[in-house]
Design an enzyme around this catalytic site. Structure first.
Site, PDB file in Angstrom:
ATOM      1  CD  GLU A 108      -4.418  11.772   2.496  1.00 29.50           C
ATOM      2  OE1 GLU A 108      -4.714  13.052   2.128  1.00 29.50           O
ATOM      3  OE2 GLU A 108      -5.041  10.761   2.538  1.00 29.50           O
ATOM      4  CG  ASP A 109      -3.005   6.517   4.608  1.00 28.97           C
ATOM      5  OD1 ASP A 109      -3.675   7.526   5.020  1.00 28.97           O
ATOM      6  OD2 ASP A 109      -3.157   5.812   3.778  1.00 28.97           O
TER       7      ASP A 109
ATOM      8  CB  ILE B 218      -6.429  -1.728  -2.751  1.00 28.35           C
ATOM      9  CG1 ILE B 218      -5.614  -0.794  -3.535  1.00 28.35           C
ATOM     10  CG2 ILE B 218      -6.245  -3.222  -3.068  1.00 28.35           C
ATOM     11  CD1 ILE B 218      -4.117  -1.038  -3.218  1.00 28.35           C
TER      12      ILE B 218
ATOM     13  CB  CYS C  28      -4.469   7.835  -0.620  1.00 24.60           C
ATOM     14  SG  CYS C  28      -6.471   7.631  -0.465  1.00 24.60           S
TER      15      CYS C  28
ATOM     16  CG  ASP D 193      -2.012  -0.869   1.077  1.00 20.74           C
ATOM     17  OD1 ASP D 193      -2.925  -0.764   0.351  1.00 20.74           O
ATOM     18  OD2 ASP D 193      -2.128  -1.818   1.978  1.00 20.74           O
TER      19      ASP D 193
ATOM     20  CG  HIS E 153      -8.127   6.684   6.394  1.00 24.07           C
ATOM     21  ND1 HIS E 153      -7.734   6.199   5.267  1.00 24.07           N
ATOM     22  CD2 HIS E 153      -7.451   6.291   7.441  1.00 24.07           C
ATOM     23  CE1 HIS E 153      -6.420   5.553   5.687  1.00 24.07           C
ATOM     24  NE2 HIS E 153      -6.259   5.655   6.939  1.00 24.07           N
TER      25      HIS E 153
HETATM   26  C1  CIR Z   1      -5.414   0.737   3.406  1.00 28.11           C
HETATM   27  O1  CIR Z   1      -6.250  -0.013   3.615  1.00 28.11           O
HETATM   28  O2  CIR Z   1      -4.466   1.161   4.084  1.00 28.11           O
HETATM   29  C2  CIR Z   1      -5.103   1.036   1.652  1.00 28.11           C
HETATM   30  N1  CIR Z   1      -5.578  -0.112   1.161  1.00 28.11           N
HETATM   31  C3  CIR Z   1      -5.952   2.332   1.250  1.00 28.11           C
HETATM   32  C4  CIR Z   1      -5.476   3.697   1.921  1.00 28.11           C
HETATM   33  C5  CIR Z   1      -5.968   4.729   1.543  1.00 28.11           C
HETATM   34  N2  CIR Z   1      -5.609   6.008   2.070  1.00 28.11           N
HETATM   35  C6  CIR Z   1      -6.112   6.726   2.427  1.00 28.11           C
HETATM   36  O3  CIR Z   1      -7.335   6.970   2.046  1.00 28.11           O
HETATM   37  N3  CIR Z   1      -5.620   8.045   2.655  1.00 28.11           N
END
Ligand code: CIR
Length: 260
Positions: free
Chosen positions: A70-71, A249, A255, A65, A168
């Site tokens: 962004e995460d 996903i 993100c 991922d 999120h």
């Molecule tokens: C996750 O579940 O962490 C990733 N498949 C998707 C993350 C999406 N990120 C976001 O909305 N900031």
């Protein structure tokens, strides 16, 4: 605030193993690597066309991922916070984003969310110098508390809001500047957002809430005509972006980059 820079990361082939709740697609639909790479390149091109200088990091096969930059960090003018992603398969992304963050921030501007605190940037929504932090499965109260302690030192404020519908905060509320916010019916009822001009997105277009305001323009995912119309009627120039592979996903527009 105007953005001048972004950090993105190319999708890896392991993207097919990204975490998915299939909230926006049929269960079992897997992203196609080649197409995701093209969609990523196009996304970077669009950011550049809006005046951003983009640092596009190489793909990392260890983290399915990791294209969702962004995460693992939250960046702002005066400091950067490395988060502590809640899922084991994503936690190591915090180490990998650090060298990129160091290119733009000095050591005394970089902070870390530490266990037992967890946080992911998708839960952090900025409005002026205030941050709304979604308390979700990915961001806990301790993570939000540490974040508050850090940003307060730099003249920002933060408060928490509950995330009750899924991944999120920014999947359920997005700020488009000019006091405008796209929300779900549930978020629309939150006291915290009552003073915004709120636009409720149709339940069959939930994915389009995660549109992305950049320097006056709004990027909107392709295929959501009702939400597109709301945004166009507000007077924003828009750019449609195809994110079909990331959607499989649970990934959407915000993100895919860190903007600052
Ligand atoms: C996750 O579940 O962490 C990733 N498949 C998707 C993350 C999406 N990120 C976001 O909305 N900031």
């Amino acid at each position: 605030n105007m953005f001048t820079k972004a950090i993105t990361k190319k999708p890896c082939k392991a993207l097919i193993d990204g975490i998915s709740t299939a909230q926006f697609v049929e269960a079992g639909e897997k992203p196609e690597y080649e197409l995701s790479a093209r969609q990523h390149d196009k996304y970077v091109e669009i950011l550049e066309s809006l005046g951003l200088e983009v640092l596009d990091l190489e793909a990392d096969e260890r983290y399915p991922d990791s294209c969702f930059t962004e995460d693992p960090a939250v960046v702002m003018e005066r400091c950067a916070v490395i988060t502590n992603p809640a899922k084991d398969s994503r936690n190591g992304e915090k180490e990998e984003i650090l060298p990129a963050i160091r290119k733009f921030y000095s050591d005394d501007q970089i902070f870390h969310i530490e266990a037992p605190g967890t946080m992911e940037g998708g839960d952090v929504m900025r409005v002026g110098d205030h941050f709304y932090v979604g308390q979700s499965d990915r961001t806990n109260a301790e993570g939000a508390r540490q974040f508050n302690e850090i940003v307060t030192k730099f003249g920002y404020t933060s408060s928490t809001v509950p995330v009750t519908e899924g991944l999120h905060l920014k999947d359920f509320a997005i700020y488009l500047e000019n006091n405008n916010m796209l929300v779900t019916e549930t978020v629309n009822k939150l006291e915290a957002f009552k003073d915004f001009n709120r636009f409720v997105v149709s339940p069959d277009e939930l994915y389009a809430i995660n549109s992305l305001y950049i320097n006056g323009t709004v990027l909107v995912p392709e295929g959501y005509p009702k939400t597109l119309k709301i945004i166009e009627d507000l007077g924003y120039p828009v750019k449609l972006v195809d994110t079909s592979e990331f959607k499989k996903i649970d990934g959407s527009l915000t993100c895919l980059s860190l903007r600052f």
